[in-house]
Scaffold this active site. Sequence first.
Site, short mmCIF file in Angstrom:
data_model
loop_
_atom_site.label_atom_id
_atom_site.label_comp_id
_atom_site.label_asym_id
_atom_site.label_seq_id
_atom_site.Cartn_x
_atom_site.Cartn_y
_atom_site.Cartn_z
N ASP B 53 0.85 -1.19 0.00
CA ASP B 53 0.00 0.00 0.00
C ASP B 53 0.89 1.24 0.00
O ASP B 53 1.65 1.47 0.95
CB ASP B 53 -0.88 -0.03 1.26
N TYR B 152 -9.96 14.90 -4.97
CA TYR B 152 -9.26 14.19 -6.04
C TYR B 152 -8.56 15.21 -6.94
O TYR B 152 -7.38 15.06 -7.28
CB TYR B 152 -10.24 13.33 -6.86
N LYS B 156 -4.41 15.89 -7.66
CA LYS B 156 -3.76 15.85 -8.97
C LYS B 156 -3.12 17.20 -9.32
O LYS B 156 -2.01 17.25 -9.85
CB LYS B 156 -4.76 15.44 -10.04
#
Lengths: 292, 252
Positions: B53, B152, B156
């Site tokens: 992970d 999200y 990015k």
Amino acid sequence: MVKLKGRNAIVTGAAVGLGSSYAKALAQEGVNVAICDLREEIHEVAESLRALGVNAVSYQGDVSDPDHVRTVVDGAREEFGSIDILVNNAGVWGASVADDDLDKSIEDYEQIVGTNLKGEYLFGRAVIPIMIEQGKGGEIVNIATDHMVTCGTPYFCCPNLETCPWGDSPRPTGGGGSMDLYDAGKWGLNGLLYGWAKALAPHNIRVNAFCMGATDSHMLRGFHNFEPSDQEVVSWMRAEDNAQAMIDMLQEGPFGRNAQNVNFCMGRPVQLEPAHDHVYVVPEQVRVGESS
Amino acid sequence: MSLSGKVAIVSGAAQGLGRAFAIRLAEEGCAVLGFDVKKEVLDVPGVTGMVADVSKREDVESVVSKASGMGGIAVLVNNAGTWRKTPVDSPWQQAIDDWGFIMDTNLKGVMMLSRAVIPFLQKGGGHIINLSTYYVLPAKSDGTNQPDTDLYNASKWALNGFTDAWAEYLEKDNVKVNGMCMGATDTPMLRGLFPTKQLPAEMASVVMKAEDIAGQMMEIIASGRTGENFGAWVGEEITIGVQPPLHKRITG
């Protein structure tokens, strides 16, 4: 132009520099202000704001701590009855480079990204449901950096591009090799800016950002070991001028600009640039990977 | 720089783009270590798989330890990413949990893995590819994707800071750092956005293929360019084009 008097604001990181200038400018317009900072001097700033005739409350704490954020936002709402303006200003800088060891890097991440991105996220997310519930619109302003813009030829369509006196000297993005976490946190603010503006437009809540270049502030003086030369200081923008631009933007009201990065680059006049027609418009639709 | 015999690390290699990147790098002669939280990563042909992970420091250190035992590391593909809707008016505790869920993988994970790998890349030069989204490129985007994806998108956008700073800092070590800003590609992540887990017919006919994007990655590596975001748009040729001027390399 809308009047700000009687509204209620939160300004984070308001003990020194830009934050204290924003808080003072708002108070001078008759806005009640809740302020917070890591530094205990925040309470003296609140005192000076009250002397301007407004209600001011202060909280000492860390914006990356959700409990502190809750304390400030809930406290401000209880004290003022509503929250109309959020200035997400708190930020820290520290050098971090690509080959730092993991221990330092994780610590830096928690501090730099934690303050500059998570802190703004948490304050926004705490205030947004309140602003929606109030049903009378609102203003959110995030404080970012000019590392994200290419002053001279901004990647947003500049209305005056043809005549821009800085058009011949575009600068690349980025603050250099030792600012990876600082820049990452600030770039990340674009995600909040555009996401929030899109989601909140139906509620008449505007979201904008100030992309700050070198401004005479505690942070910038810190870069220069608090001994900047006169020549350097003269070249920097003044926090009070930027605070006036903040007031000017807030006074645009709900039909003013939205979802915009407003650029403040050293060497340009410190004033609110004209609103851009669109968030993203590039004149010739230039894309990465194509010749321009 | 020939990649033959060099070690490549690909995060999130169990499916979609990561799997395609890992397979392609193996075809190019790399010894590839692909890892993922999904155990399907153990079945990617030609790739050494590992369940790990990227958001966990111990896992990251295990991955890099294993990779460094395979030879000289020359490629790092920061592909692992996670996605979920994060509505702006979520309850407070949800907002706090969302931060960790998205950022620990998409941003902190990229930082930790890169920090651990970079000292190895500095030994003989190499390449870092950060997987991003076309929302961070101005030309065909309003800066967001679907509603309710503030975190999200933030994760990015934030990668721009890494791509910019690392490219500059690692130039002395001949390590190239670039971003790939993806439009819609036929991947499990994209399919997962739809209730049936299948792409609507009109979309299925136009979305890009992961194998083609892997080809673009090889073009980027071969070009030797650094500090750029490369876009890939549905319906257009997938290529790297001519290098733009310095001030447009990240923003497009």
